[in-house]
Design an enzyme around this catalytic site. Sequence first.
Site, PDB file in Angstrom:
ATOM      1  N   SER A 282       0.541  -0.567  -0.012  1.00 42.25           N
ATOM      2  CA  SER A 282      -0.048  -0.032   0.104  1.00 42.25           C
ATOM      3  C   SER A 282       1.033   1.063   0.122  1.00 42.25           C
ATOM      4  O   SER A 282       2.414   1.148   0.025  1.00 42.25           O
ATOM      5  CB  SER A 282      -0.916  -0.086   1.461  1.00 42.25           C
ATOM      6  OG  SER A 282      -1.423   1.616   1.538  1.00 42.25           O
TER       7      SER A 282
ATOM      8  N   TYR B 226      -2.066  -0.822  10.768  1.00 39.34           N
ATOM      9  CA  TYR B 226      -1.671  -0.825   9.269  1.00 39.34           C
ATOM     10  C   TYR B 226      -0.530  -0.454   8.641  1.00 39.34           C
ATOM     11  O   TYR B 226       0.021  -0.981   7.498  1.00 39.34           O
ATOM     12  CB  TYR B 226      -2.752  -0.169   8.174  1.00 39.34           C
ATOM     13  CG  TYR B 226      -3.697  -0.605   7.177  1.00 39.34           C
ATOM     14  CD1 TYR B 226      -3.598  -1.765   6.388  1.00 39.34           C
ATOM     15  CD2 TYR B 226      -2.689   0.549   6.111  1.00 39.34           C
ATOM     16  CE1 TYR B 226      -3.788  -1.507   5.239  1.00 39.34           C
ATOM     17  CE2 TYR B 226      -2.794   0.155   4.791  1.00 39.34           C
ATOM     18  CZ  TYR B 226      -3.596  -0.825   4.097  1.00 39.34           C
ATOM     19  OH  TYR B 226      -4.233  -1.200   2.943  1.00 39.34           O
TER      20      TYR B 226
HETATM   21  P1  NDP Z   1     -11.008  -6.500   0.662  1.00 39.30           P
HETATM   22  O1  NDP Z   1     -11.669  -6.335   1.820  1.00 39.30           O
HETATM   23  O2  NDP Z   1     -11.545  -6.611  -0.445  1.00 39.30           O
HETATM   24  O3  NDP Z   1     -10.422  -8.375   0.610  1.00 39.30           O
HETATM   25  C1  NDP Z   1      -9.851  -8.963   1.488  1.00 39.30           C
HETATM   26  C2  NDP Z   1      -9.258 -10.193   0.819  1.00 39.30           C
HETATM   27  O4  NDP Z   1      -8.259 -10.562   2.341  1.00 39.30           O
HETATM   28  C3  NDP Z   1     -10.612 -11.150   1.013  1.00 39.30           C
HETATM   29  O5  NDP Z   1     -10.929 -12.128  -0.146  1.00 39.30           O
HETATM   30  C4  NDP Z   1     -10.164 -11.750   2.468  1.00 39.30           C
HETATM   31  O6  NDP Z   1     -11.419 -12.932   1.914  1.00 39.30           O
HETATM   32  C5  NDP Z   1      -9.043 -12.101   2.114  1.00 39.30           C
HETATM   33  N1  NDP Z   1      -8.471 -11.907   3.876  1.00 39.30           N
HETATM   34  C6  NDP Z   1      -8.511 -11.049   4.499  1.00 39.30           C
HETATM   35  N2  NDP Z   1      -8.540 -11.505   5.781  1.00 39.30           N
HETATM   36  C7  NDP Z   1      -7.284 -12.719   5.391  1.00 39.30           C
HETATM   37  C8  NDP Z   1      -7.707 -14.393   6.152  1.00 39.30           C
HETATM   38  N3  NDP Z   1      -6.784 -14.104   8.308  1.00 39.30           N
HETATM   39  N4  NDP Z   1      -6.715 -15.282   5.748  1.00 39.30           N
HETATM   40  C9  NDP Z   1      -7.667 -15.136   4.745  1.00 39.30           C
HETATM   41  N5  NDP Z   1      -8.252 -14.488   3.764  1.00 39.30           N
HETATM   42  C10 NDP Z   1      -7.813 -13.490   4.169  1.00 39.30           C
HETATM   43  O7  NDP Z   1      -9.574  -6.157   0.464  1.00 39.30           O
HETATM   44  P2  NDP Z   1      -8.959  -5.270  -1.069  1.00 39.30           P
HETATM   45  O8  NDP Z   1      -8.771  -6.200  -1.868  1.00 39.30           O
HETATM   46  O9  NDP Z   1      -8.914  -3.964  -0.664  1.00 39.30           O
HETATM   47  O10 NDP Z   1      -7.484  -5.138  -0.590  1.00 39.30           O
HETATM   48  C11 NDP Z   1      -6.252  -6.505  -0.657  1.00 39.30           C
HETATM   49  C12 NDP Z   1      -4.870  -5.726  -0.261  1.00 39.30           C
HETATM   50  O11 NDP Z   1      -4.789  -4.750  -1.135  1.00 39.30           O
HETATM   51  C13 NDP Z   1      -4.910  -5.663   1.160  1.00 39.30           C
HETATM   52  O12 NDP Z   1      -3.809  -6.337   1.579  1.00 39.30           O
HETATM   53  C14 NDP Z   1      -4.503  -4.329   0.712  1.00 39.30           C
HETATM   54  O13 NDP Z   1      -3.860  -3.842   2.327  1.00 39.30           O
HETATM   55  C15 NDP Z   1      -4.192  -3.864  -0.445  1.00 39.30           C
HETATM   56  N6  NDP Z   1      -5.368  -2.472  -0.511  1.00 39.30           N
HETATM   57  C16 NDP Z   1      -6.060  -2.500   0.049  1.00 39.30           C
HETATM   58  C17 NDP Z   1      -6.459  -1.121  -0.627  1.00 39.30           C
HETATM   59  C18 NDP Z   1      -7.421  -0.470  -0.770  1.00 39.30           C
HETATM   60  O14 NDP Z   1      -7.734   0.788  -0.665  1.00 39.30           O
HETATM   61  N7  NDP Z   1      -9.090  -0.944  -0.776  1.00 39.30           N
HETATM   62  C19 NDP Z   1      -5.439   0.262  -0.364  1.00 39.30           C
HETATM   63  C20 NDP Z   1      -4.178  -0.198  -0.306  1.00 39.30           C
HETATM   64  C21 NDP Z   1      -3.722  -1.776  -0.367  1.00 39.30           C
HETATM   65  P3  NDP Z   1     -11.900 -13.481   3.842  1.00 39.30           P
HETATM   66  O15 NDP Z   1     -12.678 -12.141   4.283  1.00 39.30           O
HETATM   67  O16 NDP Z   1     -13.199 -14.036   3.297  1.00 39.30           O
HETATM   68  O17 NDP Z   1     -10.965 -14.494   4.449  1.00 39.30           O
END
Ligand code: NDP
Length: 271
Positions: free
Chosen positions: A145, A158
């Site tokens: 990020s 974070y």
């Molecule tokens: P979402 O919340 O849309 O998706 C997150 C995904 O991670 C889901 O599939 C969730 O599935 C999975 N996940 C979360 N915790 C766990 C866990 N303990 N075990 C397995 N799976 C897990 O988030 P984003 O798509 O936005 O984020 C994806 C990445 O991008 C992250 O690393 C985030 O930090 C990064 N990012 C996002 C930004 C944004 O503005 N959206 C900006 C910068 C970086 P489930 O809950 O079913 O486990």
Amino acid sequence: MSGYIRHLAIITGSSLGIGAATALLLAKSGANVVITGRNADNVSKICNECTEVSLKGLKALPVVADVTKEEDVDRLLDTTIKTFGKLDILVNNAGIGSRAPITDADYIHKLKAVFDTNLNSVIYLTHKSIQYFEKTKGNIINISSIAGIQSSGGISPYHMSKAALDMFTKCIAVDLGPKGIRVNSVNPGAIRTAIIRDSKMTEQQTQSLWDRVKSRYPVGRCGEPLDIANTVPYLASDHASFITGTIMVADGGHLAANSGGISPYHMSKAA
Ligand code: NDP
């Protein structure tokens, strides 16, 4: 490796948001994909969509797993290797956000949860995967990020988790370069996904965030999951064979426009 067709990719957190968009894009391009997350319904849904769009009619593999649990991560890798016999691409994408000012009574608990998901799980899965990458000369892409680069108030766990992740990317790229394994990072700006909705912001705070994004991002909009997913096939392919240890910012120009300071000073230093 040439391109990414016929390659096997694990994308963590591929049941939603950026991970789901990445998995769909890789499947469309001909890769075999492993879909994983904790919510079985979401995993199954994206898995079916990946199979439907697969360039080669390849069946995606669903593995319901919590990346913070070592036994789940071991099962994810074992199932992948038993099914496909190899690992070419690992996209460490699963992550959570959490509002946690240092004054929060629950700060330490939130810090641990964020570090376990955004950092420790990546280190564990990557460490366990090296044996397979040594055979395929594949590559690893960490979804970090701009929070790893730029500070702000109220979400220090974070920011710290992503800053540490960036250092992990750079350091292990040095270790793994001689083995023919590349490691890179994609650092998104604000992307419209569930992570924002889940961060316990009120509707008003969420709206104000998107308004700020619009006004501060030179491209005049916030990002969409595909904006980030689009970077992965390139970094994972041989077209990027000279690129490792890189932090690729994808933020609509936000950091460039908001790095602070006075622009004539910046220009004199850059000239
Ligand atoms: P979402 O919340 O849309 O998706 C997150 C995904 O991670 C889901 O599939 C969730 O599935 C999975 N996940 C979360 N915790 C766990 C866990 N303990 N075990 C397995 N799976 C897990 O988030 P984003 O798509 O936005 O984020 C994806 C990445 O991008 C992250 O690393 C985030 O930090 C990064 N990012 C996002 C930004 C944004 O503005 N959206 C900006 C910068 C970086 P489930 O809950 O079913 O486990």
